[in-house]
Scaffold this motif. Structure first.
Motif: not given
Length: 177
Positions: A135-160
């Motif tokens: 939902t966040l990304a689709s409003v910026h997709d000029a091609q209106h793709a029915p699916q979008l590929t995403a990735r995520r990663c968790r970082f930690t610094l000073a236990d945060s």
């Protein structure tokens, strides 16, 4: 969460050019800049916001606890190619000053040798409606793709913790050629 919209350690099927970009363990910013097209970061929103259910689990917080978020779109030649959401705990003294960076790329800091920075493995998602990242990304997709590929990663610094999620728009592939 919908069974088909679960995060996985396996990159979804996509073209070799897109797979090389999405699957990179290095800096996405550097990968995008290497295309030779003008690169820019456009801040869409920044501040406290509700946490998504799958994020709360990863950050080990209540689904009712707000998080501090920075939403940006990464642009090549003036066209949005990636929508990113970076979140941390709403009162985090470690990550908030790093996220409060205007239009400077977060990736250059994360991959610039921060002492003590921890990085977990990439996770991937083939997202569609109603996943909030789609939902966040689709409003910026000029091609209106029915699916979008995403990735995520968790970082930690000073236990945060910091969770960086990136949604790849179809326009990106044009610039990877």
């Amino acid at each position: 969460m919908d069974e088909k919209q679960r995060w996985s350690a396996t990159l979804p099927t996509c073209s070799p050019l897109l797979a090389a970009c999405i699957g990179t363990r290095g800096s996405l910013t550097e990968h995008l800049m290497a295309t030779g097209h003008p690169f820019a970061v456009d801040v869409l929103a920044q501040g406290n916001t509700p946490v998504y259910a799958d994020e709360a689990e990863l950050l080990q917080i209540s689904a009712k606890q707000p998080v501090y978020a920075r939403h940006v779109r990464l642009m090549l030649a003036g066209e949005p190619v990636v929508i990113a959401r970076s979140i941390t705990l709403d009162d985090c003294r470690v990550w908030r000053p790093i996220l409060e960076r205007g239009s400077r790329s977060l990736g250059l800091t994360l991959f610039g040798g921060l002492p003590g920075l921890g990085r977990e493995a990439l996770q991937f998602l083939q997202s569609d409606h109603p996943h909030p990242l789609y939902t966040l990304a689709s409003v910026h997709d000029a091609q209106h793709a029915p699916q979008l590929t995403a990735r995520r990663c968790r970082f930690t610094l000073a236990d945060s913790p910091l969770l960086v999620s990136e949604v790849f728009l179809p326009a990106l592939e044009h610039y990877l050629r």
